[in-house]
Design a protein around this motif. Structure first.
Motif, PDB file in Angstrom:
ATOM      1  N   LYS A  20      -7.166  -9.563   2.891  1.00  8.56           N
ATOM      2  CA  LYS A  20      -6.470  -9.304   1.635  1.00  8.56           C
ATOM      3  C   LYS A  20      -5.518  -8.128   1.815  1.00  8.56           C
ATOM      4  O   LYS A  20      -5.896  -7.099   2.368  1.00  8.56           O
ATOM      5  N   PRO A  21      -4.263  -8.251   1.374  1.00 11.17           N
ATOM      6  CA  PRO A  21      -3.299  -7.154   1.533  1.00 11.17           C
ATOM      7  C   PRO A  21      -3.728  -5.920   0.751  1.00 11.17           C
ATOM      8  O   PRO A  21      -4.383  -6.023  -0.296  1.00 11.17           O
ATOM      9  N   THR A  22      -3.387  -4.750   1.248  1.00 12.24           N
ATOM     10  CA  THR A  22      -3.749  -3.489   0.601  1.00 12.24           C
ATOM     11  C   THR A  22      -2.774  -3.172  -0.523  1.00 12.24           C
ATOM     12  O   THR A  22      -1.562  -3.132  -0.319  1.00 12.24           O
ATOM     13  N   ASN A  23      -3.311  -2.961  -1.712  1.00 17.37           N
ATOM     14  CA  ASN A  23      -2.470  -2.648  -2.864  1.00 17.37           C
ATOM     15  C   ASN A  23      -1.876  -1.250  -2.739  1.00 17.37           C
ATOM     16  O   ASN A  23      -2.534  -0.325  -2.247  1.00 17.37           O
ATOM     17  N   GLU A  24      -0.634  -1.105  -3.153  1.00 19.86           N
ATOM     18  CA  GLU A  24      -0.035   0.225  -3.203  1.00 19.86           C
ATOM     19  C   GLU A  24      -0.791   1.085  -4.215  1.00 19.86           C
ATOM     20  O   GLU A  24      -1.308   0.584  -5.216  1.00 19.86           O
ATOM     21  N   GLU A 191      -4.243  -1.556 -11.330  1.00 22.86           N
ATOM     22  CA  GLU A 191      -4.607  -1.108  -9.978  1.00 22.86           C
ATOM     23  C   GLU A 191      -4.660  -2.292  -9.015  1.00 22.86           C
ATOM     24  O   GLU A 191      -4.472  -2.129  -7.810  1.00 22.86           O
ATOM     25  N   GLY A 192      -4.892  -3.495  -9.554  1.00 20.54           N
ATOM     26  CA  GLY A 192      -5.047  -4.673  -8.710  1.00 20.54           C
ATOM     27  C   GLY A 192      -3.750  -5.309  -8.252  1.00 20.54           C
ATOM     28  O   GLY A 192      -3.770  -6.174  -7.375  1.00 20.54           O
ATOM     29  N   VAL A 193      -2.595  -4.924  -8.839  1.00 10.04           N
ATOM     30  CA  VAL A 193      -1.338  -5.527  -8.400  1.00 10.04           C
ATOM     31  C   VAL A 193      -0.918  -4.925  -7.063  1.00 10.04           C
ATOM     32  O   VAL A 193      -1.197  -3.762  -6.773  1.00 10.04           O
ATOM     33  N   LEU A 194      -0.244  -5.715  -6.255  1.00  7.29           N
ATOM     34  CA  LEU A 194       0.102  -5.300  -4.898  1.00  7.29           C
ATOM     35  C   LEU A 194       1.177  -4.220  -4.878  1.00  7.29           C
ATOM     36  O   LEU A 194       1.028  -3.178  -4.252  1.00  7.29           O
ATOM     37  N   TYR A 195       2.278  -4.477  -5.588  1.00  5.43           N
ATOM     38  CA  TYR A 195       3.407  -3.548  -5.567  1.00  5.43           C
ATOM     39  C   TYR A 195       3.435  -2.726  -6.858  1.00  5.43           C
ATOM     40  O   TYR A 195       3.326  -3.269  -7.949  1.00  5.43           O
ATOM     41  N   LYS A 196       3.610  -1.413  -6.726  1.00  3.50           N
ATOM     42  CA  LYS A 196       3.596  -0.538  -7.906  1.00  3.50           C
ATOM     43  C   LYS A 196       4.796   0.395  -7.977  1.00  3.50           C
ATOM     44  O   LYS A 196       4.966   1.099  -8.960  1.00  3.50           O
ATOM     45  N   GLU A 197       5.626   0.409  -6.951  1.00  3.78           N
ATOM     46  CA  GLU A 197       6.744   1.353  -6.944  1.00  3.78           C
ATOM     47  C   GLU A 197       7.921   0.881  -7.779  1.00  3.78           C
ATOM     48  O   GLU A 197       8.525   1.662  -8.522  1.00  3.78           O
TER      49      GLU A 197
END
Length: 352
Positions: A20-24, A191-197
């Motif tokens: 699973k990809p690491t969330n930002e 917090e669970g979404v991948l991209y946050k920037e």
């Protein structure tokens, strides 16, 4: 030794496919502003214009005109432009937006502007009505749409169409854990979404999630799609859906705890839709459902295609679907080679 190398190589490929990809991480500066938003919204949206407009993708493909003045978001940005002179291309850095089922909203706009200069402008402009307060704050109402707004500080404007929300926003302090920060379910979804920037939107409201899918299916039945706001779930038309579609909609939204959209913009735009499901079986169900829809769309496109791959085929080939325990990720990369295809095609169109 050769067999051991082959075994290790295959093992690496096998296990890496399911990682699973690491969330930002959610920046603390962003998180603190959630105290200004509603505690129980139907959805939350965050957009970082400052970050995105420095990218090549933005410079080549995005402009202020991408948001229509006919929808809520466009009216909001137009009001902000009138009040401050700032636009998403220059001056407006971040936007936080949440909305409730009753149409009540909460907006936070951050940018570089002169609070005193703008306040003076608002007091002279007849389109704005000023209401002084005993605590020293001044609340302005834009007469064209009754939007209330005030300056939290020199870099922050808060707005809402709901007087009680304005009052709550005024009372927020730097150490406050009120508003959205007190909603653990929505904060966990964020917090669970991948991209946050750059950009994300989340919802934990099952009826809203169902409305998204219903509007998506309905848009396939309505050729004049531009008249329908994809995120407008308040004007549901269940009679326009077939019984099969209705059953599918019910099955989908009951299996999902939250939905998240997020994007990362550089030279290309990486866009991902994430579903947090009630259990592993629900994630597997959605995986099979979306994979089947894409396969059917590919087959339909292949029958009609000429020697070169069709635009729809190229788009569908770029979609990746991966499930991880109780979650499902659907991702796609949008670049200069396929952006034209996205603008003139609809994904997952039902085969005729």
């Amino acid at each position: 030794m050769r067999n051991l190398f082959i075994f290790l190589f295959i093992s690496i490929i096998y296990f890496s496919c399911g990682v699973k990809p690491t969330n930002e991480k959610l920046p603390l500066s962003v998180k603190s502003n959630f105290a200004l938003l509603q505690q129980n919204p139907q959805f939350v949206m965050y957009i970082n214009f400052k970050s995105m407009r420095t990218t090549e993708f933005w410079k080549e493909n995005i402009s202020d005109s991408i948001l229509s003045a006919e929808n809520t978001l466009g009216n909001l940005l137009n009001t902000f432009k009138i009040a401050t002179g700032a636009t998403i291309s220059n001056g407006l850095d971040e936007m936080y937006y949440s909305n409730s089922w009753l149409g009540e909203n909460a907006i936070v706009l951050k940018g570089v502007f002169d609070k005193n200069k703008i306040s003076g402008f608002l007091e002279k402009d007849t389109l704005f009505l000023k209401t002084p307060r005993t605590d020293g704050n001044s609340v302005y109402m834009y007469k064209n749409n009754n939007l209330l707004l005030f300056f939290k500080d020199n870099y922050t404007m808060c707005a809402s169409n709901y007087p009680k929300q304005i009052e709550d926003m005024i009372n927020v302090r730097d150490t406050s854990t009120t508003g959205l920060l007190s909603n653990t379910q929505v904060m966990a979804a964020i917090e669970g979404v991948l991209y946050k920037e750059d950009l994300f939107m989340v919802s934990t409201e099952k009826t809203f999630i169902r409305g998204i899918f219903a509007n998506f299916v309905e848009s396939k039945l309505n050729k004049n799609e531009n008249q329908k706001d994809f995120f407008d779930t308040t004007d549901a038309k269940p009679d326009s859906l077939s019984k099969t579609d209705e059953i599918m909609m019910n099955n989908i939204y009951q299996k999902i705890n939250s939905i998240g959209f997020s994007a990362k913009m550089k030279n290309d735009l990486n866009f991902i839709v994430q579903f947090s499901c009630v259990d592993n079986k629900s994630a597997e169900y959605l995986d099979k459902l979306f994979s089947g829809l894409i396969t059917l769309s590919k087959l339909t496109s292949a029958v009609k295609k000429e020697q070169k791959p069709s635009a729809t085929e190229k788009i569908l080939d770029g979609i990746e679907i991966k499930s991880f325990e109780n979650s499902l990720n659907i991702s796609i990369k949008i670049n200069k080679d396929n952006i034209a295809d996205f603008r003139k095609n609809s994904l997952l169109t039902k085969p005729n």
